[in-house]
Design a protein around this motif. Structure first.
Motif, PDB file in Angstrom:
ATOM      1  N   ASP A   1       0.910  -1.164  -0.069  1.00  0.00           N
ATOM      2  CA  ASP A   1       0.064   0.094   0.112  1.00  0.00           C
ATOM      3  C   ASP A   1       1.032   1.365  -0.080  1.00  0.00           C
ATOM      4  N   ALA A   2       2.107   1.307   0.779  1.00  0.00           N
ATOM      5  CA  ALA A   2       2.859   2.353   0.932  1.00  0.00           C
ATOM      6  C   ALA A   2       3.682   2.607  -0.538  1.00  0.00           C
ATOM      7  N   VAL A   3       3.890   1.551  -1.227  1.00  0.00           N
ATOM      8  CA  VAL A   3       4.626   1.787  -2.334  1.00  0.00           C
ATOM      9  C   VAL A   3       3.460   2.367  -3.431  1.00  0.00           C
ATOM     10  N   ALA A   4       2.345   1.716  -3.470  1.00  0.00           N
ATOM     11  CA  ALA A   4       1.173   2.280  -4.364  1.00  0.00           C
ATOM     12  C   ALA A   4       1.002   3.588  -4.148  1.00  0.00           C
ATOM     13  N   ALA A   5       1.047   4.088  -3.027  1.00  0.00           N
ATOM     14  CA  ALA A   5       0.608   5.491  -2.796  1.00  0.00           C
ATOM     15  C   ALA A   5       1.642   6.448  -3.078  1.00  0.00           C
ATOM     16  N   SER A   6       2.864   5.957  -3.390  1.00  0.00           N
ATOM     17  CA  SER A   6       3.877   6.922  -3.545  1.00  0.00           C
ATOM     18  C   SER A   6       4.680   6.744  -4.797  1.00  0.00           C
ATOM     19  N   LEU A   7       4.082   5.778  -5.750  1.00  0.00           N
ATOM     20  CA  LEU A   7       4.564   5.811  -7.046  1.00  0.00           C
ATOM     21  C   LEU A   7       4.229   7.125  -7.922  1.00  0.00           C
ATOM     22  N   PRO A   8       5.168   7.495  -8.888  1.00  0.00           N
ATOM     23  CA  PRO A   8       4.911   8.405  -9.466  1.00  0.00           C
ATOM     24  C   PRO A   8       3.761   8.369 -10.581  1.00  0.00           C
ATOM     25  N   ARG A   9       3.020   9.440 -10.582  1.00  0.00           N
ATOM     26  CA  ARG A   9       1.587   9.365 -11.613  1.00  0.00           C
ATOM     27  C   ARG A   9       1.946  10.175 -12.421  1.00  0.00           C
TER      28      ARG A   9
END
Length: 290
Positions: A282-290
């Motif tokens: 979840d932490a990785v998903a929330a901080s991936l560049p968009r």
């Protein structure tokens, strides 16, 4: 009359500071009870629009700190980024807080500060000593690594397909900045944290290889951990343009990972935020560049 004290957050427009201000608001602290201390008030217009007090303050300018801390009861001292002068700058904040009658200083230190051999810990150790000597009640928030340390620069590293480091198979317990910010907000809004020390980290230990695998899984792109010796990693970082001193510091921190010095099983972070820490996926998903 608000049930909350006047709370100041230094470096409030920084990566962590922004999360702390939001966490305080989420806890119901009236915006007028929050003081955002910033070097450039123009960068804090979003806070001002919400009713947060914005005051100019610079760690290197003691006179600005005295005025900025007037009437403040609790302050979060987020460690500075000037690696050459930050102990002196932290002492400036501590001295100004003491003179202003601040009743609690919370400080973002580093995980296992009293036992780690990492070079990065020296400034934190000196600041912790200054807090103890000040006579002002304090709380040591010994933060582990942020997940964003690895996801924040993916735009540069992901195309190369490798995460390079010197952490070997050592485990660390990272958590997203938001979790650490919620812990700070808890300490700043509740009683019972005077002169307490908290070792903060995520619930689940991971290796750098496992972290790289999770990033690869979520991005759908090849991304693998490549381990180097400390001298090799130092040379890699200098080759990427980092100053020699910074490269040596980063490589030494990875050696700390290899020794297990950035891992904790204390459970302090989950207790302070009142929930499990954010799972790594979840932490990785929330901080991936968009």
């Amino acid at each position: 009359m608000s049930q909350f004290p006047i709370i100041a957050v230094t470096g409030a427009t920084g990566h962590l500071g922004r999360h702390v201000v939001q966490a305080l608001l989420d806890k119901g602290v009236p915006a007028g009870n929050i003081v955002a201390l910033v070097r450039d008030p123009a960068r804090a217009s979003e806070f001002a629009a919400q009713g947060v007090q914005v005051r100019q303050a610079d760690y290197a300018q003691p006179e600005s700190l005295s005025a900025a801390l007037a009437g403040v009861e609790r302050v979060l001292l987020i460690s500075g980024t000037d690696m050459q002068n930050r102990v002196e700058q932290h002492r400036n904040v501590i001295g100004a807080a003491k003179d202003a009658g601040v009743k609690l200083i919370a400080y973002t230190s580093i995980l296992n500060a009293d036992t780690t051999a990492m070079l990065l810990a020296a400034d934190h150790q000196a600041t912790e000593a200054a807090l103890r000597e000040s006579g002002v009640p304090y709380t040591l928030l010994r933060n582990g690594w942020y997940v964003e340390n690895y996801t924040g620069n993916l735009a540069q590293t992901l195309p190369h397909g490798v995460l390079v480091g010197a952490g070997g198979s050592g485990q660390l317990t990272p958590a997203p900045r938001r979790d650490y910010a919620e812990a700070a907000a808890t300490v700043l809004t509740e009683g019972g944290h005077d002169n307490a020390t908290y070792e903060l980290g995520g619930d689940t230990p991971v290796t750098l290889a496992q972290l790289a695998d999770e990033i690869s899984r979520q991005t759908g792109q090849p991304y693998a951990y490549v381990n180097q010796s400390v001298p090799e990693y130092t040379a890699t970082l200098t080759g990427l343009g980092l100053p020699a001193g910074a490269a040596a510091m980063f490589a030494d921190s990875d050696a700390g990972i290899a020794r297990g010095e950035l891992s904790t099983a204390s459970g302090d972070l989950r207790r302070l935020i009142g929930r499990p820490t954010t799972p790594l996926p979840d932490a990785v998903a929330a901080s991936l560049p968009r």
